[in-house]
Design a protein around this motif. Structure first.
Motif, PDB file in Angstrom:
ATOM      1  N   LYS A   1       0.837  -1.189   0.000  1.00 56.88           N
ATOM      2  CA  LYS A   1       0.000   0.000   0.000  1.00 56.88           C
ATOM      3  C   LYS A   1       0.872   1.238   0.000  1.00 56.88           C
ATOM      4  CE  LYS A   1      -3.791  -2.521   2.077  1.00 56.88           C
ATOM      5  NZ  LYS A   1      -4.759  -2.644   3.167  1.00 56.88           N
ATOM      6  N   LYS A   2       0.273   2.400   0.133  1.00 53.91           N
ATOM      7  CA  LYS A   2       1.022   3.654   0.031  1.00 53.91           C
ATOM      8  C   LYS A   2       2.095   3.751   1.120  1.00 53.91           C
ATOM      9  CE  LYS A   2      -0.911   5.990  -3.414  1.00 53.91           C
ATOM     10  NZ  LYS A   2      -0.159   6.523  -4.557  1.00 53.91           N
ATOM     11  N   VAL A   3       3.311   4.040   0.671  1.00 53.76           N
ATOM     12  CA  VAL A   3       4.451   4.170   1.577  1.00 53.76           C
ATOM     13  C   VAL A   3       5.018   5.574   1.448  1.00 53.76           C
ATOM     14  CG1 VAL A   3       6.804   3.419   2.027  1.00 53.76           C
ATOM     15  CG2 VAL A   3       5.069   1.735   1.464  1.00 53.76           C
ATOM     16  N   LEU A   4       5.180   6.242   2.593  1.00 52.58           N
ATOM     17  CA  LEU A   4       5.831   7.552   2.608  1.00 52.58           C
ATOM     18  C   LEU A   4       7.276   7.359   3.029  1.00 52.58           C
ATOM     19  CD1 LEU A   4       5.558  10.721   2.486  1.00 52.58           C
ATOM     20  CD2 LEU A   4       5.232  10.618   4.970  1.00 52.58           C
ATOM     21  N   ILE A   5       8.190   7.888   2.233  1.00 51.34           N
ATOM     22  CA  ILE A   5       9.613   7.781   2.543  1.00 51.34           C
ATOM     23  C   ILE A   5      10.147   9.171   2.859  1.00 51.34           C
ATOM     24  CG2 ILE A   5      11.884   7.174   1.618  1.00 51.34           C
ATOM     25  CD1 ILE A   5      10.463   5.002  -0.003  1.00 51.34           C
ATOM     26  N   THR A   6      10.583   9.363   4.100  1.00 53.57           N
ATOM     27  CA  THR A   6      11.168  10.647   4.490  1.00 53.57           C
ATOM     28  C   THR A   6      12.634  10.665   4.068  1.00 53.57           C
ATOM     29  OG1 THR A   6      12.032  10.063   6.682  1.00 53.57           O
ATOM     30  CG2 THR A   6       9.660  10.543   6.530  1.00 53.57           C
TER      31      THR A   6
ATOM     32  N   ILE B   1       4.611   4.680  -4.012  1.00 53.18           N
ATOM     33  CA  ILE B   1       5.631   5.464  -3.314  1.00 53.18           C
ATOM     34  C   ILE B   1       5.238   6.937  -3.221  1.00 53.18           C
ATOM     35  CG2 ILE B   1       8.071   6.124  -3.271  1.00 53.18           C
ATOM     36  CD1 ILE B   1       8.566   3.760  -5.219  1.00 53.18           C
ATOM     37  N   ILE B   2       5.363   7.488  -2.025  1.00 57.63           N
ATOM     38  CA  ILE B   2       5.256   8.935  -1.824  1.00 57.63           C
ATOM     39  C   ILE B   2       6.586   9.378  -1.206  1.00 57.63           C
ATOM     40  CG2 ILE B   2       4.037  10.830  -0.693  1.00 57.63           C
ATOM     41  CD1 ILE B   2       1.632   8.876  -0.438  1.00 57.63           C
ATOM     42  N   ALA B   3       7.232  10.349  -1.816  1.00 60.19           N
ATOM     43  CA  ALA B   3       8.513  10.839  -1.322  1.00 60.19           C
ATOM     44  C   ALA B   3       8.311  12.161  -0.584  1.00 60.19           C
ATOM     45  CB  ALA B   3       9.481  11.040  -2.484  1.00 60.19           C
ATOM     46  N   LEU B   4       8.829  12.241   0.626  1.00 58.59           N
ATOM     47  CA  LEU B   4       8.789  13.496   1.384  1.00 58.59           C
ATOM     48  C   LEU B   4      10.103  14.236   1.183  1.00 58.59           C
ATOM     49  CD1 LEU B   4       7.284  15.299   3.483  1.00 58.59           C
ATOM     50  CD2 LEU B   4       8.557  14.066   5.246  1.00 58.59           C
TER      51      LEU B   4
END
Length: 293
Positions: free
Chosen positions: A2-7, A30-33
């Protein structure tokens, strides 16, 4: 997945983890912070969703964690203030938005010692991990060994000329690990199940001392390399004399003294299991490096 946020997505470890996820065809997950839109341009060009946010801006973290199932919280590189505050802000925002699982990158160690010269770095990791465990969110702790990529910063790129490794690490042994292999293992954990509430020591199976490292270089190059372990103050003054900023000289000394105390002498098979193969050893890294010279 599922949606993963990577700091820390534009940093070395975050960017490498994203590349491994892209190789697994997980682009849409992937969501990139990132703090800086310009630095995030490369991620955007790869088709990765980028959300702008800052550890000091809680509202931006709230926006960034919306719709996220899992967060990879890569420890902040900020050294001028408490990094734990940054991490706790991210954990709180994730909790507020119902994030189910947080993977945090700490560091490998035998124990926590407030009297250690390394405590100024270790303290924030210890505080973050305690807070995360008590947050109620499922966690996975990646206790990373010392980056093998930085070994030559201690050894010296001109070691074949000096014929000496000069580090106050005594006979201590260290677990060195390639940053890229940490990233690969993170991607594997993000795309598989069964890692909730686990602590992984991320490193190689055999720790090494700087005396052994001198031996590896000698064997590879045919140049006899000596290992000298000076007093920490002598080491600091020598680095400053050769142009190193005092802050860096003291930081390298703190790590070396921690090495001498065997703080990072933690052999482990965790990374072997997560990769499905043995990670790169110090000897292999040295052989590869001197092949290129």
């Amino acid at each position: 997945m599922k949606k993963v946020l990577i700091t820390g997505a534009t940093g070395h470890l975050g960017a490498a983890t994203i590349d491994f996820l892209l190789a697994k065809n997980k682009k849409d997950n992937i969501i990139a912070l990132a703090r800086n839109e310009e630095k995030a341009a490369l991620l955007k060009s790869k088709g990765v969703e980028v959300r702008l946010g800052d550890y000091d801006d809680y509202n931006s973290l709230i926006q960034a964690t919306k719709g996220v199932e899992t967060m990879l919280l890569i420890s902040s590189s900020e050294m001028s203030k408490s990094r734990a505050i940054h991490h706790i802000n991210a954990i709180n925002a994730a909790n507020e938005n119902g994030v189910k699982h947080i993977i945090y990158t700490g560091f490998i160690r035998t124990h926590d010692d407030p009297t250690s010269p390394l405590w100024f770095i270790a303290k924030d990791h210890v505080e973050t991990e305690k807070y995360l465990k008590e947050s109620g969110i499922n966690y996975t702790l990646f206790e990373n060994g010392f980056y093998l990529d930085m070994l030559l910063d201690f050894v010296g790129n001109n070691v074949l000329e000096t014929k000496t490794i000069f580090v106050p690490a005594g006979n201590g042994k260290i677990n060195f690990v390639l940053r890229n292999e940490i990233a690969e293992a993170l991607a594997n954990v993000l795309t598989t199940s069964g890692h909730e509430n686990k602590i992984y020591n991320i490193g190689v199976e055999q720790t090494v001392s700087f005396d052994e490292i001198a031996g590896y270089i000698s064997n590879k190059t045919g140049v006899q390399i000596n290992y000298v372990s000076p007093e920490p103050d002598v080491y600091i003054q020598t680095l400053i004399k050769y142009g190193a900023p005092e802050m860096y000289a003291r930081m390298f000394s703190a790590f070396a003294v921690a090495f001498a105390e065997n703080t990072m002498n933690v052999p482990t098979t965790d990374l072997t299991k997560l990769l499905g193969r043995k990670p790169t050893s110090v000897e292999q890294f040295i052989n590869s490096f001197f092949n290129k010279k």
